[in-house]
Scaffold this motif. Structure first.
Motif, PDB file in Angstrom:
ATOM      1  N   GLU A 285       0.802  -1.218   0.000  1.00  0.00           N
ATOM      2  CA  GLU A 285       0.000   0.000   0.000  1.00  0.00           C
ATOM      3  C   GLU A 285       0.837   1.271   0.000  1.00  0.00           C
ATOM      4  O   GLU A 285       0.297   2.377  -0.070  1.00  0.00           O
ATOM      5  N   CYS A 287       2.904   4.544  -0.728  1.00  0.00           N
ATOM      6  CA  CYS A 287       2.832   5.531  -1.811  1.00  0.00           C
ATOM      7  C   CYS A 287       4.067   6.436  -1.834  1.00  0.00           C
ATOM      8  O   CYS A 287       4.054   7.497  -2.474  1.00  0.00           O
ATOM      9  N   GLU A 294       9.590   1.033  -6.689  1.00  0.00           N
ATOM     10  CA  GLU A 294       8.474   0.398  -7.401  1.00  0.00           C
ATOM     11  C   GLU A 294       8.937  -0.854  -8.133  1.00  0.00           C
ATOM     12  O   GLU A 294       8.234  -1.864  -8.158  1.00  0.00           O
TER      13      GLU A 294
END
Length: 330
Positions: A285, A287, A294
């Protein structure tokens, strides 16, 4: 003059915004305050206990050799086969504590809060080996000669894990490894067939869980300081994870017995070790990741999908194996 001052302030702000996240020694320094807080929390929660309270010395007797006692025989052990294998493997892993201490002390240092924690952790881990060995000897649960030979062989080989030269990778590894050890000890107790051994291993598992929480909280703080590097460390350690006892002679054969016996297998590794930590850290989750983070998360997600498939396959084969055993018994 005022415009010059504003321009200087703007440049300083820009430099601050693009300053790289701390890594290596800088990261260890940044985490020192967190270590101090977690150390105080650990010392307030950890309960003192004594290995001798879990050892049935009254059941012990002399072995053959210098004392001229009775030689060990397999039928003297009251543990189940999987219990005997699990306790032996767990003990041999604990025996290599000097190597683990060397690796961690070299990485985290011997001074300040880091050093205090490293020595405290080592002292607590040392109790585990004392308790298990004394229990095994007093109850004649394992061959003492074979055990000592395995200990010598394993300790002479030493230990150096993958990626152990990178601080964040070490923090990530010990987070998952401590929980894996906790689960292994707890399940070994349930499967060994002796209530006293189960009680002893539950006590040890409690220590291991506290160690896991300590490292997990450090890892959580590392994500706040350097999210991309932390994600890379978690991904690398999970995809290449091996228990510290992997170098023990006969490890693969023993691990298979433990897997079938419900002590530690792919399903347990995924559901009881990896996923709880990943959920706690909110890995999927987050951000706050850049491109590198990533990419590491995508690699991790792909690996977890493959691991789930393998775990499901293992579950099916284990169920079929149990069904055949039940049919034979009937």
């Amino acid at each position: 003059m005022l415009r010059s001052a504003r321009r200087t302030h703007a440049l300083e702000s820009a430099v601050t915004l693009i300053a790289p996240a701390p890594t290596g020694i800088d990261l260890l320094r940044e985490l020192e305050q967190v270590v101090a807080v977690e150390l105080d929390r650990h010392l307030a929660i950890a309960k003192e206990w004594f290995p001798h309270e879990y050892v049935p010395y009254s059941r012990g007797r002399d072995f053959d050799g210098v004392l001229g006692g009775e030689a060990w025989r397999p039928e003297q052990s009251e543990l189940t086969e999987v219990g005997r294998i699990s306790l032996t493997l767990n003990l041999l892993t604990e025996d290599n504590l000097p190597s683990y201490h060397f690796e961690i002390a070299n990485m985290f240092g011997r001074d300040g809060a880091w050093g205090t924690w490293v020595h405290r952790w080592t002292a607590e881990e040392g109790r585990h080996g004392i308790a298990i060995r004394d229990y095994l000897m007093a109850t004649r649960a394992v061959d003492p000669v074979a055990l000592e030979r395995s200990r010598m062989e394993h300790m002479e080989a030493g230990y150096h894990g993958d990626h152990m030269d990178h601080p964040l990778h070490v923090v990530a590894y010990v987070t998952f490894q401590e929980l894996a050890t906790r689960v292994s000890h707890r399940n070994s107790g349930r499967e060994c067939g002796d209530p006293l051994a189960e009680q002893m291993l539950a006590r040890i598992a409690t220590d291991e869980n506290l160690h896991m929480v300590f490292y997990r909280n450090l890892l959580k703080s590392a994500f706040e300081l350097s999210p991309d590097a932390a994600m890379r460390a978690v991904s690398d350690m999970i995809t290449g994870f091996r228990m510290p006892g992997h170098g023990i002679s006969g490890f693969e054969r023993a691990s298979l017995k433990m897997a079938v016996g419900g002590v530690y297998n792919l399903r347990i590794h995924l559901d009881d070790v990896l996923q709880p930590v990943l959920r706690n850290l909110k890995i999927m989750e987050r951000c706050d990741l850049g491109a590198e983070g990533e990419q590491a998360r995508e690699e991790l997600a792909a690996f977890l999908a493959v691991l789930e498939s393998k775990a499901a396959d293992f579950d099916e084969r284990l169920a079929a194996r149990k069904a055949r055993a039940a049919a034979r018994g009937a």
